[in-house]
Design a protein around this motif. Structure first.
Motif, mmCIF file in Angstrom:
data_model
loop_
_atom_site.group_PDB
_atom_site.id
_atom_site.type_symbol
_atom_site.label_atom_id
_atom_site.label_comp_id
_atom_site.label_asym_id
_atom_site.label_seq_id
_atom_site.Cartn_x
_atom_site.Cartn_y
_atom_site.Cartn_z
ATOM 1 N N TYR A 145 0.833 -1.203 0.000
ATOM 2 C CA TYR A 145 0.000 0.000 0.000
ATOM 3 C C TYR A 145 0.869 1.256 0.000
ATOM 4 C CZ TYR A 145 -2.998 3.659 1.970
ATOM 5 O OH TYR A 145 -3.652 4.838 2.211
ATOM 6 N N SER A 146 1.908 1.266 0.835
ATOM 7 C CA SER A 146 2.820 2.405 0.867
ATOM 8 C C SER A 146 3.648 2.499 -0.412
ATOM 9 C CB SER A 146 3.746 2.288 2.083
ATOM 10 O OG SER A 146 4.731 3.297 2.079
ATOM 11 N N MET A 147 4.156 1.375 -0.891
ATOM 12 C CA MET A 147 5.052 1.395 -2.045
ATOM 13 C C MET A 147 4.323 1.753 -3.329
ATOM 14 S SD MET A 147 7.250 -1.969 -0.975
ATOM 15 C CE MET A 147 7.998 -2.051 0.658
ATOM 16 N N LEU A 148 3.090 1.306 -3.472
ATOM 17 C CA LEU A 148 2.325 1.656 -4.672
ATOM 18 C C LEU A 148 1.976 3.138 -4.691
ATOM 19 C CD1 LEU A 148 -0.050 -1.428 -5.056
ATOM 20 C CD2 LEU A 148 1.908 -0.822 -6.481
ATOM 21 N N GLU A 149 1.830 3.739 -3.523
ATOM 22 C CA GLU A 149 1.647 5.187 -3.491
ATOM 23 C C GLU A 149 2.898 5.900 -4.000
ATOM 24 O OE1 GLU A 149 0.409 6.072 0.542
ATOM 25 O OE2 GLU A 149 -1.651 6.363 -0.164
ATOM 26 N N GLY A 150 4.072 5.365 -3.676
ATOM 27 C CA GLY A 150 5.304 5.918 -4.230
ATOM 28 C C GLY A 150 5.387 5.729 -5.738
ATOM 29 N N VAL A 151 4.916 4.575 -6.218
ATOM 30 C CA VAL A 151 4.866 4.340 -7.672
ATOM 31 C C VAL A 151 3.954 5.361 -8.333
ATOM 32 C CG1 VAL A 151 4.062 2.726 -9.435
ATOM 33 C CG2 VAL A 151 5.437 1.889 -7.522
ATOM 34 N N GLU A 152 2.819 5.608 -7.722
ATOM 35 C CA GLU A 152 1.875 6.584 -8.281
ATOM 36 C C GLU A 152 2.505 7.967 -8.386
ATOM 37 O OE1 GLU A 152 -2.741 7.969 -7.485
ATOM 38 O OE2 GLU A 152 -1.451 7.504 -5.781
ATOM 39 N N GLU A 153 3.330 8.329 -7.426
ATOM 40 C CA GLU A 153 3.948 9.654 -7.412
ATOM 41 C C GLU A 153 5.046 9.784 -8.450
ATOM 42 O OE1 GLU A 153 4.655 13.574 -6.222
ATOM 43 O OE2 GLU A 153 3.001 12.219 -5.680
ATOM 44 N N ASP A 154 5.936 8.804 -8.533
ATOM 45 C CA ASP A 154 7.133 8.952 -9.361
ATOM 46 C C ASP A 154 7.003 8.353 -10.760
ATOM 47 O OD1 ASP A 154 8.660 10.419 -7.600
ATOM 48 O OD2 ASP A 154 9.432 8.667 -6.558
ATOM 49 N N PHE A 155 5.975 7.569 -11.012
ATOM 50 C CA PHE A 155 5.741 7.035 -12.365
ATOM 51 C C PHE A 155 4.444 7.589 -12.947
ATOM 52 C CE2 PHE A 155 8.590 3.996 -10.430
ATOM 53 C CZ PHE A 155 9.413 3.583 -11.461
ATOM 54 N N ARG A 156 4.020 8.737 -12.445
ATOM 55 C CA ARG A 156 2.727 9.289 -12.851
ATOM 56 C C ARG A 156 2.640 9.515 -14.354
ATOM 57 N NH1 ARG A 156 -0.877 11.817 -9.727
ATOM 58 N NH2 ARG A 156 0.690 12.025 -8.065
ATOM 59 N N GLN A 157 3.673 10.086 -14.925
ATOM 60 C CA GLN A 157 3.614 10.450 -16.337
ATOM 61 C C GLN A 157 3.483 9.216 -17.236
ATOM 62 O OE1 GLN A 157 6.847 12.897 -17.628
ATOM 63 N NE2 GLN A 157 6.077 13.122 -19.717
ATOM 64 N N VAL A 158 4.320 8.197 -16.994
ATOM 65 C CA VAL A 158 4.272 7.020 -17.854
ATOM 66 C C VAL A 158 2.962 6.253 -17.665
ATOM 67 C CG1 VAL A 158 5.457 5.529 -16.187
ATOM 68 C CG2 VAL A 158 5.573 5.002 -18.615
ATOM 69 N N ILE A 159 2.413 6.258 -16.445
ATOM 70 C CA ILE A 159 1.146 5.562 -16.203
ATOM 71 C C ILE A 159 -0.010 6.306 -16.851
ATOM 72 C CG2 ILE A 159 -0.479 4.870 -14.397
ATOM 73 C CD1 ILE A 159 1.897 4.271 -12.607
ATOM 74 N N GLU A 160 0.008 7.636 -16.768
ATOM 75 C CA GLU A 160 -1.049 8.408 -17.413
ATOM 76 C C GLU A 160 -0.980 8.270 -18.929
ATOM 77 O OE1 GLU A 160 -0.605 12.373 -16.017
ATOM 78 O OE2 GLU A 160 -1.662 12.017 -14.116
ATOM 79 N N THR A 161 0.232 8.197 -19.472
ATOM 80 C CA THR A 161 0.377 8.046 -20.922
ATOM 81 C C THR A 161 -0.248 6.749 -21.409
ATOM 82 O OG1 THR A 161 2.436 9.318 -20.857
ATOM 83 C CG2 THR A 161 2.048 7.944 -22.803
ATOM 84 N N ARG A 162 -0.138 5.684 -20.620
ATOM 85 C CA ARG A 162 -0.706 4.391 -21.001
ATOM 86 C C ARG A 162 -2.128 4.193 -20.444
ATOM 87 N NH1 ARG A 162 3.633 1.247 -22.758
ATOM 88 N NH2 ARG A 162 5.271 2.717 -23.380
ATOM 89 N N ARG A 163 -2.706 5.240 -19.889
ATOM 90 C CA ARG A 163 -4.081 5.221 -19.362
ATOM 91 C C ARG A 163 -4.261 4.143 -18.287
ATOM 92 N NH1 ARG A 163 -7.785 6.001 -24.875
ATOM 93 N NH2 ARG A 163 -6.820 7.977 -25.537
ATOM 94 N N GLY A 164 -3.307 4.107 -17.382
ATOM 95 C CA GLY A 164 -3.381 3.122 -16.309
ATOM 96 C C GLY A 164 -3.612 3.707 -14.937
ATOM 97 N N THR A 165 -3.948 4.991 -14.868
ATOM 98 C CA THR A 165 -4.118 5.640 -13.566
ATOM 99 C C THR A 165 -5.235 4.997 -12.761
ATOM 100 O OG1 THR A 165 -3.342 7.729 -14.526
ATOM 101 C CG2 THR A 165 -4.502 7.842 -12.410
#
Length: 391
Positions: free
Chosen positions: A314-334
């Protein structure tokens, strides 16, 4: 002769127990002393914003200055070389709820202007440049990797320093197996994340050298959790977290690398999927691999181990959301990542008084099944996110 052997046996047993107790007390006292003097590195980051006040407006020809006619201080840095001639003619933005008009300086001002008028002109120049998209000087720059590293440190740091009685899997007297298994779950999630951080995220490929701090953290965190001494896992895990903190500090200063690409994120998420899948199997199985039914004494072990994994992820995925935001949004995975985070949070909040493993249609709860549902959902959404990142 027999009485002498009995006499000596009693003395040897009692002496051994007293020696172990004295060693344990000595280790505890040394650990408390060292913990009080240890310097914690990388626990938190603090951004200090320095604001440079800008002189207030003063209207020419006025014998007094009204506070309602003054422009409040702006958190902006005056650009060098700014002059009244190059400043835009737009009036300053109104502040507060005052309805009184703002007095503008006359257009026939002489070149020899006062210091207050020059400051007001420079303030207008900075405000105009901000309207065209320039970032405020006080805004902290986001450095990729720092938030993720802190999210990796947080769960294990809590178990070592904030949990009552600290690290427990290596205690001589073991009375809290639920907390022990929870901590083992947190440790396993942290271990697998640090390995990916060392092998993928902190270097460009297989031909680049490991980052020294991350490599040391990976080595320290592999210490067996049930070792009592030489070395103690508490000290080694603290060293690993401190090395991660040094790495995060170097990232913030530009002295280290963090590659937040999709091809680096996929192995991390796949590691999480594999770990969750192992927990899910232990939560739903009815027979052990050696052919016996799942014992009542193992039910709570599986439950709390999975809960520890969920709390760490839960904590680590929040870090993923913060630092990989751009690549995840580009692939529509938010949205997929949000669902995975919510599932891990829900699993980490299940807190039964007593873990029961009743029939699925019975009156009592089956807490293994209750835990399997949210972490199974989290695994599904992570698999969908991996699919989105690889297509």
């Amino acid at each position: 002769m027999d009485s002498f052997k009995h006499f000596m046996t009693q003395r040897v047993v009692v002496g051994t127990i007293l020696a172990i107790a004295l060693l344990w007390m000595f280790q505890t006292m040394i650990g408390l002393f060292l913990k009080s003097d240890a310097v914690k590195v990388g626990d938190s980051t603090e951004t200090i914003v320095l604001q440079q006040p800008v002189a207030k407006h003063s209207a020419q020809g006025k014998t007094g200055t009204d506070s309602s006619h003054s422009t409040p201080d702006h958190p902006a840095v005056v650009q060098p070389g700014a002059s009244n001639e190059s400043s835009p003619a737009a009036p300053p933005a109104a502040h507060g709820s005052s309805s009184e008009p703002t007095h503008a300086a006359p257009s026939s001002a002489q070149p020899a202007q006062s210091a207050t008028e020059h400051g007001a002109s420079a303030s207008k120049t900075v405000a105009a440049s901000g309207a065209h998209g320039a970032k405020p000087s006080g805004e902290a720059k986001h450095v990729p990797g720092v938030a993720f590293v802190h999210s990796v440190q947080k769960p294990l740091r809590y178990e070592l320093e904030s949990r009552f009685w600290g690290w427990r899997p290596n205690d001589i007297l073991n009375f809290t197996d639920n907390v022990n298994n929870f901590q083992l779950g947190v440790l396993e999630a942290t271990r697998r994340t640090v390995v990916i951080l060392a092998e993928k995220l902190s270097r460009t490929g297989s031909v680049e050298a490991f980052d020294k701090n991350v490599e040391h953290a990976m080595d320290w965190i592999m210490t067996k959790p049930d070792r009592y001494w030489f070395p103690s896992p508490e000290d080694r895990y603290t060293d690993a977290l401190n090395d991660l903190g040094i790495y995060a500090d170097r990232l913030s200063r530009g002295g280290a690398q963090f590659y937040n690409r999709a091809d680096n994120l996929v192995p991390l998420l796949q590691t999480y999927v594999n770990l969750i899948g192992s927990c899910e199997e232990n939560l739903v199985k009815e027979m052990e691999p050696w052919g016996e039914p799942v014992s009542w004494f193992r039910v709570d072990d599986y439950f709390y181990y999975a809960k520890g994994v969920a709390a760490a992820l839960y904590s680590m995925l929040e870090g993923v959301e913060e630092d990989f935001r751009q690549v995840i949004e580009t692939r529509r995975g938010t949205g997929l990542l949000h669902h995975a985070i919510a599932s891990m949070k829900r699993a980490s909040e299940i807190e039964p008084w007593v873990v029961t493993d009743a029939d699925l249609g019975g009156i009592l709860a089956n807490h293994r099944a209750n835990m399997a549902a949210p972490i199974g959902h989290g695994r599904f959404y992570l698999e969908m996110l991996i699919s989105a990142l690889t297509t």
